[in-house]
Design a protein around this motif. Structure first.
Motif, short mmCIF file in Angstrom:
data_model
loop_
_atom_site.label_atom_id
_atom_site.label_comp_id
_atom_site.label_asym_id
_atom_site.label_seq_id
_atom_site.Cartn_x
_atom_site.Cartn_y
_atom_site.Cartn_z
N ALA A 51 -0.94 -5.93 8.22
CA ALA A 51 -1.68 -7.15 7.89
C ALA A 51 -1.63 -7.41 6.38
O ALA A 51 -1.48 -6.50 5.57
CB ALA A 51 -3.13 -7.03 8.35
N GLY A 52 -1.75 -8.67 6.00
CA GLY A 52 -1.66 -9.06 4.60
C GLY A 52 -2.81 -8.55 3.76
O GLY A 52 -2.65 -8.29 2.57
N TRP A 53 -4.00 -8.38 4.31
CA TRP A 53 -5.15 -7.95 3.55
C TRP A 53 -5.10 -6.46 3.22
O TRP A 53 -5.77 -6.01 2.31
CB TRP A 53 -6.44 -8.25 4.31
CG TRP A 53 -6.50 -7.64 5.68
CD1 TRP A 53 -6.14 -8.25 6.85
CD2 TRP A 53 -6.92 -6.32 6.03
NE1 TRP A 53 -6.30 -7.39 7.91
CE2 TRP A 53 -6.79 -6.19 7.42
CE3 TRP A 53 -7.39 -5.24 5.29
CZ2 TRP A 53 -7.10 -5.02 8.09
CZ3 TRP A 53 -7.70 -4.07 5.97
CH2 TRP A 53 -7.57 -3.97 7.35
N PHE A 54 -4.29 -5.69 3.96
CA PHE A 54 -4.27 -4.24 3.76
C PHE A 54 -3.79 -3.88 2.36
O PHE A 54 -4.34 -3.00 1.71
CB PHE A 54 -3.40 -3.57 4.83
CG PHE A 54 -3.45 -2.08 4.75
CD1 PHE A 54 -4.53 -1.38 5.25
CD2 PHE A 54 -2.42 -1.36 4.16
CE1 PHE A 54 -4.58 0.00 5.18
CE2 PHE A 54 -2.47 0.02 4.09
CZ PHE A 54 -3.56 0.70 4.60
N LEU B 259 -5.82 -1.84 -0.45
CA LEU B 259 -5.23 -0.62 -1.00
C LEU B 259 -5.17 -0.69 -2.53
O LEU B 259 -5.51 0.29 -3.21
CB LEU B 259 -3.83 -0.41 -0.41
CG LEU B 259 -3.19 0.95 -0.65
CD1 LEU B 259 -4.05 2.05 -0.03
CD2 LEU B 259 -1.81 0.98 -0.05
N VAL B 260 -4.80 -1.84 -3.08
CA VAL B 260 -4.76 -2.01 -4.53
C VAL B 260 -6.17 -1.93 -5.12
O VAL B 260 -6.39 -1.29 -6.15
CB VAL B 260 -4.07 -3.34 -4.91
CG1 VAL B 260 -4.28 -3.68 -6.37
CG2 VAL B 260 -2.59 -3.28 -4.59
N ALA B 261 -7.14 -2.54 -4.45
CA ALA B 261 -8.52 -2.49 -4.94
C ALA B 261 -9.06 -1.06 -4.94
O ALA B 261 -9.71 -0.64 -5.91
CB ALA B 261 -9.41 -3.38 -4.08
N VAL B 262 -8.77 -0.31 -3.89
CA VAL B 262 -9.21 1.09 -3.83
C VAL B 262 -8.53 1.91 -4.92
O VAL B 262 -9.16 2.74 -5.58
CB VAL B 262 -8.94 1.68 -2.43
CG1 VAL B 262 -9.12 3.18 -2.42
CG2 VAL B 262 -9.85 1.03 -1.39
#
Length: 184
Positions: A55-58, A62-65
Motif C-alpha cells: 500500500a502507498g501509505w506504508f 515507515l519513513v515517519a517511524v
C-alpha cells in the motif's frame, strides 16, 4: 544530574528491553510448540502483511517511524556526551537595554580563590560543568579527618549563599562535595 534526561534514558531502555523480552519469549514458546503461542503464529495472515506493505501509505509510515527513531536516538546520544563546560549564563535580571552575561568558569575560579584562603581546607576544587543540559557549579573540598563536618559546613555555607544571591533565579545548580580524609 539532569533528572529529565536520566528518566528519558531509563524509559527508552525499559521499553526496548520489554519489547525484546516479549519477542524472545514468543520465539522460544513457538519453538517449543507451546499451544497458545503456536496457534497465534499459525493465524498470522501473511497475505494481509503483503498487501499492507504494498500500500502507498506504508512507505510514509515507515519513513515517519525511521525519522522518529533517529530523532529519539540523537536526543539520547546528545544527553550522554561527556559533561561540557558551560559557556555563558544569561542572567534573568537582564533588562530590555541588553543582556547581562556571566562566565561560569570565571565564577568558579573566583569561588575557588575565595575558599582557598581558608586554612582549614586542605584542597579546594571548583568546576563549572554542563551535565546533560544543566549548568552546575561543583565545589569539592578535602579536609583533615580531625575537623568536624559541622565546622566545614559552616565555612562553605556563606559561599553557597553568596552564589545563590549572585546567580538569582538562574537554572545553575550548586553542588558541594566534602571529602574527609581517613584517620591514620
Amino acid at each position: 544530574m539532569n533528572r529529565g534526561a536520566a528518566a528519558l534514558h531509563r524509559l527508552s531502555i525499559g521499553v526496548i528491553g520489554l519489547l525484546c523480552l516479549v519477542l524472545a519469549a514468543g520465539v522460544i514458546l513457538h519453538q517449543l510448540s507451546v499451544h497458545p503461542v503456536e496457534g497465534w503464529v499459525d493465524r498470522i495472515d501473511t497475505g494481509g502483511i503483503r498487501d499492507a506493505t504494498a500500500a502507498g501509505w506504508f512507505a510514509a509510515v515507515l519513513v515517519a517511524v525511521a525519522l522518529l527513531a533517529l530523532y529519539w536516538g540523537w536526543r539520547l546520544i546528545r544527553t550522554t556526551i561527556a559533561p561540557r563546560r558551560p559557556e555563558l549564563l544569561v542572567l534573568n535580571g537582564s533588562g530590555p537595554e541588553g543582556t547581562m552575561t556571566v562566565s561560569l568558569k570565571q565564577v568558579a575560579s573566583a569561588v575557588e580563590e575565595q575558599l582557598a584562603t581558608q586554612t582549614v581546607l586542605r584542597q579546594v576544587r571548583v568546576q563549572a560543568i554542563d551535565d546533560r543540559g544543566e549548568a552546575i557549579i561543583r565545589i569539592t573540598v578535602d579536609v583533615a579527618p580531625e575537623r568536624s563536618y559541622d565546622e566545614i559546613v559552616g565555612i562553605v555555607t556563606p559561599t553557597i549563599e553568596d552564589l545563590r544571591i549572585a546567580l538569582g533565579d538562574s537554572d545553575v545548580h550548586v553542588q558541594v562535595f566534602i571529602h574527609l580524609d581517613a584517620l591514620q
